[in-house]
Scaffold this active site. Sequence first.
Site, PDB file in Angstrom:
ATOM      1  N   SER A   1       2.227   6.767   1.055  1.00 57.93           N
ATOM      2  CA  SER A   1       1.498   5.832   1.892  1.00 57.93           C
ATOM      3  C   SER A   1       0.037   5.976   1.499  1.00 57.93           C
ATOM      4  O   SER A   1      -0.552   7.037   1.688  1.00 57.93           O
ATOM      5  CB  SER A   1       1.699   6.187   3.364  1.00 57.93           C
ATOM      6  OG  SER A   1       0.767   5.508   4.143  1.00 57.93           O
ATOM      7  N   ARG A   2      -0.530   4.920   0.903  1.00 59.71           N
ATOM      8  CA  ARG A   2      -1.878   5.063   0.332  1.00 59.71           C
ATOM      9  C   ARG A   2      -2.972   4.849   1.351  1.00 59.71           C
ATOM     10  O   ARG A   2      -4.125   5.031   1.058  1.00 59.71           O
ATOM     11  CB  ARG A   2      -2.052   4.076  -0.821  1.00 59.71           C
ATOM     12  CG  ARG A   2      -1.128   4.373  -1.965  1.00 59.71           C
ATOM     13  CD  ARG A   2      -1.446   3.604  -3.204  1.00 59.71           C
ATOM     14  NE  ARG A   2      -0.319   3.715  -4.107  1.00 59.71           N
ATOM     15  CZ  ARG A   2       0.682   2.867  -4.136  1.00 59.71           C
ATOM     16  NH1 ARG A   2       0.674   1.805  -3.357  1.00 59.71           N
ATOM     17  NH2 ARG A   2       1.693   3.057  -4.952  1.00 59.71           N
ATOM     18  N   VAL A   3      -2.633   4.384   2.539  1.00 62.89           N
ATOM     19  CA  VAL A   3      -3.672   4.045   3.509  1.00 62.89           C
ATOM     20  C   VAL A   3      -3.576   4.896   4.764  1.00 62.89           C
ATOM     21  O   VAL A   3      -4.566   5.337   5.320  1.00 62.89           O
ATOM     22  CB  VAL A   3      -3.559   2.550   3.898  1.00 62.89           C
ATOM     23  CG1 VAL A   3      -4.577   2.201   4.960  1.00 62.89           C
ATOM     24  CG2 VAL A   3      -3.756   1.675   2.676  1.00 62.89           C
TER      25      VAL A   3
ATOM     26  N   ASP B   1       0.826  -1.213   0.000  1.00 62.18           N
ATOM     27  CA  ASP B   1       0.000   0.000   0.000  1.00 62.18           C
ATOM     28  C   ASP B   1       0.857   1.258   0.000  1.00 62.18           C
ATOM     29  O   ASP B   1       0.439   2.297   0.514  1.00 62.18           O
ATOM     30  CB  ASP B   1      -0.891   0.037   1.245  1.00 62.18           C
ATOM     31  CG  ASP B   1      -1.667  -1.232   1.413  1.00 62.18           C
ATOM     32  OD1 ASP B   1      -2.341  -1.630   0.461  1.00 62.18           O
ATOM     33  OD2 ASP B   1      -1.598  -1.831   2.498  1.00 62.18           O
ATOM     34  N   GLY B   2       2.056   1.160  -0.521  1.00 60.94           N
ATOM     35  CA  GLY B   2       2.915   2.338  -0.566  1.00 60.94           C
ATOM     36  C   GLY B   2       4.347   1.953  -0.291  1.00 60.94           C
ATOM     37  O   GLY B   2       4.625   0.818   0.107  1.00 60.94           O
TER      38      GLY B   2
END
Length: 504
Positions: free
Chosen positions: A364-366, A339-340
Site C-alpha cells: 500500500s503506497r499511500v 496506489d498498491g
Amino acid sequence: MHDDLTRWLDEARRRVAAMDAEPAFEHVGVVERVGDGVATVRGLPWTRLNELLEFEDGSQGLALRIDGDAVGCVLLGGGAGISAGGAVRGTGEIIRVPVGEGLLGRVVDSTGQPLDDGPPIAAERLDPTDRPAPGIVDRDLVTQPLMTGLAVIDAMIPLGRGQRELVIGDRKTGKTAVAVDTIINQRDSGVVCVYAAVGQKASTVNQVVDAVRRYGAIERCIFVVGESEAPPGAQWIAPYAACTMAEYFRDRGQDALLVIDDLTKHAIVYRQLSLLLRKPPGREAYPGDIFYIHARLLERAAKLAASLGGGSLTALPLAETLAGNLTAYIPTNLISITDGQIYLEPKLFYEGQKPAVNVGMSVSRVGGQTQAPAIKALSESLRLEYTQFLELEVFTRFGAMVDERTRGTIEHGRRIRAILIQPEFRPYPLAHQVALLLAVHEGLLDAIPLDRVDRLKADLGAWLAEACPRAVARIQETQSLADGDRADLLAALGDFLNRPAAGA
Ligand SMILES: Nc1ncnc2c1ncn2[C@@H]1O[C@H](COP(=O)(O)OP(=O)(O)OP(=O)(O)O)[C@@H](O)[C@H]1O
Ligand SMILES: [Mg+2]
C-alpha cells in the site's frame, strides 16, 4: 360568401399570432443494424462520443464509436423493441443517474432504477456518469485511515481515505469477501459505501447484499448492479454510475468507499462491445483505450482539499487473475494505475490461511502514513518477522535441524500467522486488533498452544469489554495506545491466558 372568407382569414391570423411556437431541430437518424447489445445508426452527423441516443421504443443507447456517417451505439436495454429502419433520436445529452441520500440502503441497476421492492428513488438531482477527476490543486494528502477490520490488512497493508487499492487474485480466493468485510467494518465509521457489481451472477450479488444487511449498516450503502444477465451496455456503465453516486457524498465533505467487483469483467465487456463495433483491437484483443478508461475512472477517487469540503472517495477495485498471472495485460494495467495491491493467493486459501493475503507481494503506497498510531507502533517489526518466518519454515519442511533461537522465531511466526486468520463477516474493532498485536509483540502467545490462540481471537472482544472498558474506549477514540492503557491491556491479556478454563 366574401364576408365568411374574411372572417375565417381573420380568425386564422389571430390563431397564428396567438401561437407560441419556436423553431426547433430534432436530430433523427435511422437504425441500420442491431443485435448482440449494439446497434449501428446512420443520419446523425452531429452525434458526439458518449452521447445518449433514444430509440423508438423509448430505450436508450450510448454512442461509443463514430466512423464517418455511421455511429456505433451500445444499447442500455435489451434491444428487443429496436429493429433496422426504425428511428433514433440524438439527445445532445450524456447519460445521467440519480444521486442523493434517497439511494442509501437501495439496490439499483446501472441507470439508477430500483431493483429491490422499494419505492421509486427519491433523487436529489441527476448527475452525469462520466465526470472529470479532481485536479491536483483540488486534492489534499491522504491522512485518515480507512480501517478494513481485517488484521492482516490494517497491520501490514494499511489503507487511507482517498486511496485506490487493487484487490487481486485468482477466482474464488476471497476477493469479494475482503471487500464485503471492509464494507461491514464501516458500520461505525460513517463512511458511505457504494458496491458496483459488474458481470456478477445475481446469486453472488444477493449474498453480498444479505451479508451487509445482516452484519453491516446497509442504510449507508448503495448497491449498483450490472449483473451478468444484464445487457453488456448496462454492465459497462455500472462502475461509472456507482462512482457518480459515491462522488455526491465526497463532494459534500463526507467519506465514501467505492468497491468495483470486478474490473476484469468490466474490461471483458468493453472488449466485447468494442469488437462488435469494430474498434481496432490491440493486445489480447482489448481496444487500445482500455488503460485510459480504467485510469480515468479510478482517478476520480480522491481526498479533496479543505476548501472543497475535505471529503474523500476511496476506490477498492477488484481484479481476477488466471493461474496467478499478475503480468497479464489487465492486471499490469490496474497495478500501475492504483496506489498498491492486495494479492490473494490460492495456495494460502487452500491451506486455510484466510484472508489469503500474500504479504510479500502486497503493498500500500499511500496508507502507511495514515495508519493509526496504536497499530503502527506494534506492527513495525511484524512484517519483517513474518516474512523471515515464512522463509525459515520452508527450510524446516525438509527436516533440517534448527537451533533454539530459530525454533523460537518459527514458533513466534506461527502465532503471527494464527492471529492473521480471520473468519468472514467479523471485522475486528481497533482496540481488538491492538490487543492481538500487543499479545504477539510481547511474545505472550509464544508458549501457548495454537488452538488456544484461536479461542483468544474469538473471545477477546467480549473479554476486553468486560476487563478494561475504559482502555478500549480510549483506544477507539484516540487511535493511540497510552502507557496506562497498554498496562491495562497486558493485564487483561495475562488474566485471559491464565484463566483455568482456557487451559483446560
Ligand atoms: N476469511 C474467510 N474465512 C472463511 N471463508 C472465506 C473467507 N473469505 C472467503 N471465504 C469463502 O471463500 C469462498 C470464495 O470467496 P469469494 O466469493 O469472496 O471469492 P472471490 O475471489 O470473490 O470469488 P469469485 O472469483 O467467484 O468472484 C466463499 O465461499 C467465501 O465464503
Ligand atoms: Mg467475487
